[in-house]
Design an enzyme around this catalytic site. Structure first.
Site, PDB file in Angstrom:
ATOM      1  N   THR A 251       0.828  -1.197   0.000  1.00  0.00           N
ATOM      2  CA  THR A 251       0.000   0.000   0.000  1.00  0.00           C
ATOM      3  C   THR A 251       0.864   1.249   0.000  1.00  0.00           C
ATOM      4  OG1 THR A 251      -1.977   1.027   0.917  1.00  0.00           O
ATOM      5  CG2 THR A 251      -0.563  -0.111   2.490  1.00  0.00           C
TER       6      THR A 251
ATOM      7  N   LYS B 118       2.545   1.318  -4.250  1.00  0.00           N
ATOM      8  CA  LYS B 118       1.687   0.576  -5.186  1.00  0.00           C
ATOM      9  C   LYS B 118       2.163   0.601  -6.635  1.00  0.00           C
ATOM     10  CE  LYS B 118      -2.771   0.736  -2.835  1.00  0.00           C
ATOM     11  NZ  LYS B 118      -4.190   1.049  -2.990  1.00  0.00           N
TER      12      LYS B 118
ATOM     13  N   GLY C  50     -13.760  12.372  -9.542  1.00  0.00           N
ATOM     14  CA  GLY C  50     -12.363  12.233  -9.123  1.00  0.00           C
ATOM     15  C   GLY C  50     -11.533  11.604 -10.217  1.00  0.00           C
TER      16      GLY C  50
ATOM     17  N   GLY D 253      -7.963  10.489  -9.358  1.00  0.00           N
ATOM     18  CA  GLY D 253      -6.727  10.008  -8.730  1.00  0.00           C
ATOM     19  C   GLY D 253      -6.584   8.500  -8.869  1.00  0.00           C
TER      20      GLY D 253
HETATM   21  P1  ATR Z   1      -6.646   8.557  -4.363  1.00  0.00           P
HETATM   22  O1  ATR Z   1      -5.401   7.819  -4.717  1.00  0.00           O
HETATM   23  O2  ATR Z   1      -7.270   8.154  -3.063  1.00  0.00           O
HETATM   24  O3  ATR Z   1      -7.632   8.576  -5.477  1.00  0.00           O
HETATM   25  P2  ATR Z   1      -5.642  11.192  -5.016  1.00  0.00           P
HETATM   26  O4  ATR Z   1      -4.872  10.615  -6.147  1.00  0.00           O
HETATM   27  O5  ATR Z   1      -4.981  12.187  -4.125  1.00  0.00           O
HETATM   28  O6  ATR Z   1      -6.178  10.065  -4.043  1.00  0.00           O
HETATM   29  O7  ATR Z   1      -6.996  11.826  -5.635  1.00  0.00           O
HETATM   30  C1  ATR Z   1      -7.852  12.623  -4.872  1.00  0.00           C
HETATM   31  C2  ATR Z   1      -9.037  13.067  -5.737  1.00  0.00           C
HETATM   32  O8  ATR Z   1      -9.866  13.912  -4.935  1.00  0.00           O
HETATM   33  C3  ATR Z   1      -8.633  13.901  -6.939  1.00  0.00           C
HETATM   34  O9  ATR Z   1      -9.544  13.652  -7.985  1.00  0.00           O
HETATM   35  C4  ATR Z   1      -8.790  15.344  -6.413  1.00  0.00           C
HETATM   36  O10 ATR Z   1      -9.037  16.289  -7.416  1.00  0.00           O
HETATM   37  P3  ATR Z   1      -7.809  16.967  -8.255  1.00  0.00           P
HETATM   38  O11 ATR Z   1      -7.356  15.932  -9.236  1.00  0.00           O
HETATM   39  O12 ATR Z   1      -8.432  18.143  -8.907  1.00  0.00           O
HETATM   40  O13 ATR Z   1      -6.749  17.309  -7.233  1.00  0.00           O
HETATM   41  C5  ATR Z   1     -10.029  15.172  -5.577  1.00  0.00           C
HETATM   42  N1  ATR Z   1     -10.155  16.222  -4.564  1.00  0.00           N
HETATM   43  C6  ATR Z   1      -9.462  16.343  -3.406  1.00  0.00           C
HETATM   44  N2  ATR Z   1      -9.867  17.432  -2.728  1.00  0.00           N
HETATM   45  C7  ATR Z   1     -10.857  18.019  -3.483  1.00  0.00           C
HETATM   46  C8  ATR Z   1     -11.689  19.173  -3.323  1.00  0.00           C
HETATM   47  N3  ATR Z   1     -11.621  19.951  -2.236  1.00  0.00           N
HETATM   48  N4  ATR Z   1     -12.609  19.438  -4.285  1.00  0.00           N
HETATM   49  C9  ATR Z   1     -12.712  18.650  -5.379  1.00  0.00           C
HETATM   50  N5  ATR Z   1     -11.954  17.550  -5.584  1.00  0.00           N
HETATM   51  C10 ATR Z   1     -11.035  17.233  -4.651  1.00  0.00           C
END
Ligand code: ATR
Length: 291
Positions: A66, A70, A130, A132
């Site tokens: 993790t 990953k 999202g 990510g």
């Molecule tokens: P994970 O691996 O858990 O998916 P990550 O790669 O950090 O984590 O992705 C987090 C997601 O939450 C992303 O889509 C992020 O949007 P951005 O790509 O624009 O950064 C989204 N996210 C986090 N905080 C946010 C907020 N306050 N409003 C909208 N989207 C948010």
């Protein structure tokens, strides 16, 4: 009872102290009567290769991987499962001849939790919130299960576009379209399956949802939020208030571990009663970690 025949599995992460996996995996071992133990290993980023080679040398039957390893771990594997390859991230290693094979049970766990919740994907239009790591596993799952279209809504639309390009390329279909978060108003008027993968609404900042406009939620027939703490996110409450069905991320978390356990112990099945016990254990741990 640990003896000379005990098989060893573990998790590599950094930090690793907060993981619930050892509790759950050792519960499965006890309840299914398999002589296997599961232990945490803290591994620094520069030591991932040594950890994988060392684990193989010491005959570990499998490992979870993790944050933050990953992706890094992929270079040191003998083989990759097709899903993990397409998603570009591995969370489970299974010992094979000469090394480990990498799997992504996050995606498989999401699929199983959707099936258990009575959610089908085939021929349905989907919204993915999202872009990510979690979104990538979800997007691939939706595409492979036959979604008719996937509309990605992300705060940073370039990141969404990169994800859409990847998914369209690996699936060979022009299935995913990237849009800015506020472009939800431009979505075709349909009833969607939505998967929420942003971190908005996650404990401790539980008073938020990635889209606050209640009109948006009228488009959603069924939804999965991959967040598991709190059990009911604000996003889920909005979906339900608009008449839709919402499922949280707890079962995805549960199943990703169970699928790993079943990969390490072929022929062994974790029964429903044990799953229920594990679910309660997770809830108890989450409650304790917050108090
Ligand atoms: P994970 O691996 O858990 O998916 P990550 O790669 O950090 O984590 O992705 C987090 C997601 O939450 C992303 O889509 C992020 O949007 P951005 O790509 O624009 O950064 C989204 N996210 C986090 N905080 C946010 C907020 N306050 N409003 C909208 N989207 C948010």
């Amino acid at each position: 009872m640990i003896d000379g025949r005990t098989k060893v599995c573990g998790i590599i992460a950094n930090p690793v102290e907060h993981t619930m996996s050892p509790l759950l995996q050792n519960l499965y071992a006890e309840r299914t009567g398999v002589n296997v133990i599961y232990v945490p290993f803290k591994v620094e980023s520069q030591d991932v290769e040594a950890a994988v080679r060392g684990a193989y040398a010491m005959n570990l039957v499998g490992m979870n991987v993790t944050v933050p390893h990953k992706q890094a771990v992929m270079k040191y594997l003998k083989e990759m499962d097709e899903n993990a390859m397409a998603i570009g991230a591995v969370n489970t290693l299974v010992r094979i001849d000469g090394g480990y094979k990498g799997y992504n049970t996050d995606a498989l766990g999401l699929l199983r939790s959707m099936k258990e919740a009575g959610i089908t994907v085939r021929n349905r239009p989907c919204i993915l919130l999202g872009a990510g790591g979690a979104a990538k596993a979800a997007a691939y799952t939706l595409a492979m299960e036959g979604a008719s279209a996937i509309y990605n809504l992300n705060r940073n639309p370039e990141r969404g576009q990169d994800l859409a390009n990847d998914i369209n390329q690996v699936t060979g279909r022009d299935i995913m379209k990237a849009m800015a978060l506020l472009d939800y108003k431009k979505l075709p008027a349909e009833r969607y399956l939505a998967v929420q993968t942003t971190s908005v609404g996650m404990y401790p900042d539980i008073n938020g949802a990635v889209i606050e406009d209640r009109e948006f939620y009228r488009l959603i027939e069924q939804a999965v939020d991959v967040i598991y703490t709190p059990a009911k996110t604000r996003f889920m409450s909005y979906v339900e208030a608009a008449g839709g069905q919402a499922t949280g991320g707890l079962d995805m978390l549960l199943y990703q571990g169970v699928i790993a356990y079943e990969l390490w112990n072929p022929g062994v099945k974790v029964e429903q009663a044990v799953l229920n016990e594990a679910r309660e254990l997770i809830k108890k741990q989450l409650k304790e970690s917050r108090s």
